[in-house]
Design a protein around this motif. Sequence first.
Motif, PDB file in Angstrom:
ATOM      1  N   MET A 107     -10.542  11.041 -30.396  1.00  0.00           N
ATOM      2  CA  MET A 107     -10.591   9.788 -29.665  1.00  0.00           C
ATOM      3  C   MET A 107      -9.365   9.682 -28.762  1.00  0.00           C
ATOM      4  N   PRO A 108      -9.549   9.091 -27.573  1.00  0.00           N
ATOM      5  CA  PRO A 108      -8.420   8.914 -26.659  1.00  0.00           C
ATOM      6  C   PRO A 108      -7.401   7.911 -27.198  1.00  0.00           C
ATOM      7  N   LEU A 109      -6.158   8.115 -26.814  1.00  0.00           N
ATOM      8  CA  LEU A 109      -5.072   7.220 -27.190  1.00  0.00           C
ATOM      9  C   LEU A 109      -4.764   6.304 -26.016  1.00  0.00           C
ATOM     10  N   TYR A 110      -4.669   5.002 -26.279  1.00  0.00           N
ATOM     11  CA  TYR A 110      -4.353   4.007 -25.258  1.00  0.00           C
ATOM     12  C   TYR A 110      -3.052   3.315 -25.633  1.00  0.00           C
ATOM     13  N   HIS A 111      -2.305   2.893 -24.601  1.00  0.00           N
ATOM     14  CA  HIS A 111      -1.038   2.205 -24.812  1.00  0.00           C
ATOM     15  C   HIS A 111      -1.130   0.823 -24.173  1.00  0.00           C
ATOM     16  N   PHE A 112      -0.518  -0.176 -24.842  1.00  0.00           N
ATOM     17  CA  PHE A 112      -0.586  -1.566 -24.409  1.00  0.00           C
ATOM     18  C   PHE A 112       0.830  -2.119 -24.251  1.00  0.00           C
ATOM     19  N   ASP A 113       1.081  -2.804 -23.112  1.00  0.00           N
ATOM     20  CA  ASP A 113       2.377  -3.440 -22.851  1.00  0.00           C
ATOM     21  C   ASP A 113       2.154  -4.842 -22.312  1.00  0.00           C
TER      22      ASP A 113
END
Length: 72
Positions: free
Chosen positions: A1-7
């Motif tokens: 699964m792809p990794l997503y980053h949140f800011d």
Amino acid sequence: MPLYHFDLVNTKTHLDAGDAELPDDIEAMDCADSIARRVLTVRPEVKNHHYSILVTNEEGEEICRLPIDIIH
């Protein structure tokens, strides 16, 4: 699964909201909505100050930028 980053961002990054492995971009956008709602609960002062939840993928490409001000 792809990794997503949140800011949490406005003109600069204010809070690293973490990473999540999610099936696709749509799920990442849904996750951004959930994060925005939690931020408003914990930090209501961010409303009306042009904050957004920025979602990027593993390569650092922007997937979406969800403005906090549109959350009701």
